[in-house]
Design an enzyme around this catalytic site. Structure first.
Site, short mmCIF file in Angstrom:
data_model
loop_
_atom_site.label_atom_id
_atom_site.label_comp_id
_atom_site.label_asym_id
_atom_site.label_seq_id
_atom_site.Cartn_x
_atom_site.Cartn_y
_atom_site.Cartn_z
N ILE A 49 95.02 69.57 76.14
CA ILE A 49 94.35 68.92 75.62
C ILE A 49 93.46 68.13 76.14
O ILE A 49 94.09 67.85 77.15
CB ILE A 49 95.33 67.33 75.36
N SER A 50 92.25 68.06 75.93
CA SER A 50 90.89 67.79 77.12
C SER A 50 91.78 66.59 78.21
O SER A 50 92.50 65.74 77.50
CB SER A 50 90.07 68.18 76.42
N GLN A 51 91.11 66.64 78.69
CA GLN A 51 90.99 65.02 79.52
C GLN A 51 90.09 64.41 79.34
O GLN A 51 89.07 64.49 78.63
CB GLN A 51 90.53 65.46 81.27
#
Ligand code: SAH
Length: 202
Positions: A49-51
């Site tokens: 999951i992206s930052q």
């Protein structure tokens, strides 16, 4: 949200959207406690999951002049970025090549009552989703070695395409492409680190 503001995110629509979407719903239970840290986490199948800062930055770049009506997202992953876009009232078309991730993401869209604004499919994102294009904006949430031509062709005019470009995880650049009156212009938005856009075999 305060952390994102400290890190330079100013767009009110973006900050409101981040505030609306509970990120802990998009993480495996073992990472739930860390959901509101500005960090990327594993989501299974070797993906992440992206930052939040990256999600906010990409969304900000996408809606810079005007909130698009339609967005094509490549790389649904956990569905967090998808939900952030849909919460802005955008019709999102999202493509993911790992079916297991899509099956986990879809119930989250229903739970947040965003499912009517989101259409998703299990396919190779390198091809885009031509029958629903052209799209006001396109967002690639994995890194490509170069701009992906079939995607650029599905971009409306005017249109905005946000893409991480580069193969080396430490040397990727986030690029904002604008198509206007048939002319393509390109701006670099700084360095980023994404998982790679995988080749076409499913
Ligand atoms: N948008 C996400 C992050 C996605 S991670 C977020 O909300 O945080 C990148 C995703 O791109 C992964 O799920 C990966 O499986 C997917 N991906 C990689 N290559 C792809 C391809 N060719 N087609 C579609 N999805 C792809």
């Amino acid at each position: 949200v305060a952390l994102l503001q400290e890190k330079g995110i100013t767009d009110k629509h973006v900050l409101d959207a981040i505030k609306k979407i509970p990120r802990h719903l998009f993480l495996n239970s073992s990472f739930e406690d860390y959901a509101y840290q500005d960090k990327a986490f594993p989501i299974g199948a070797g993906q992440t999951i992206s930052q939040p800062w990256v999600v906010a930055k990409m969304t900000e770049a996408l809606i810079e002049n005007k909130i698009p009506k339609t967005v094509l997202e490549i790389g649904t992953g956990p569905g967090y970025q998808t939900a952030v876009l849909a919460s802005l009232g955008i019709q999102v078309f999202t493509v993911e090549r790992i079916d297991e991730l899509l099956r986990t993401a879809r119930p989250r869209f229903r739970q947040l009552k965003l499912n009517e604004l989101i259409r998703s499919k299990h396919d190779d994102g390198n091809l885009g989703w031509a029958e629903n294009g052209p799209f006001d904006a396109i967002l690639l949430t994995c890194a490509a070695p170069a701009l992906v031509d079939p995607l650029l062709m599905q971009l409306a005019d005017p249109g905005v395409f946000i893409s991480p470009v580069g193969t080396d995880a430490n040397k990727q650049i986030l690029v904002r492409i604008e198509k206007r009156d048939g002319v393509i212009s390109e701006h670099d938005l700084g360095s980023v680190s994404f998982v790679p856009l995988l080749p076409g075999v499913m």
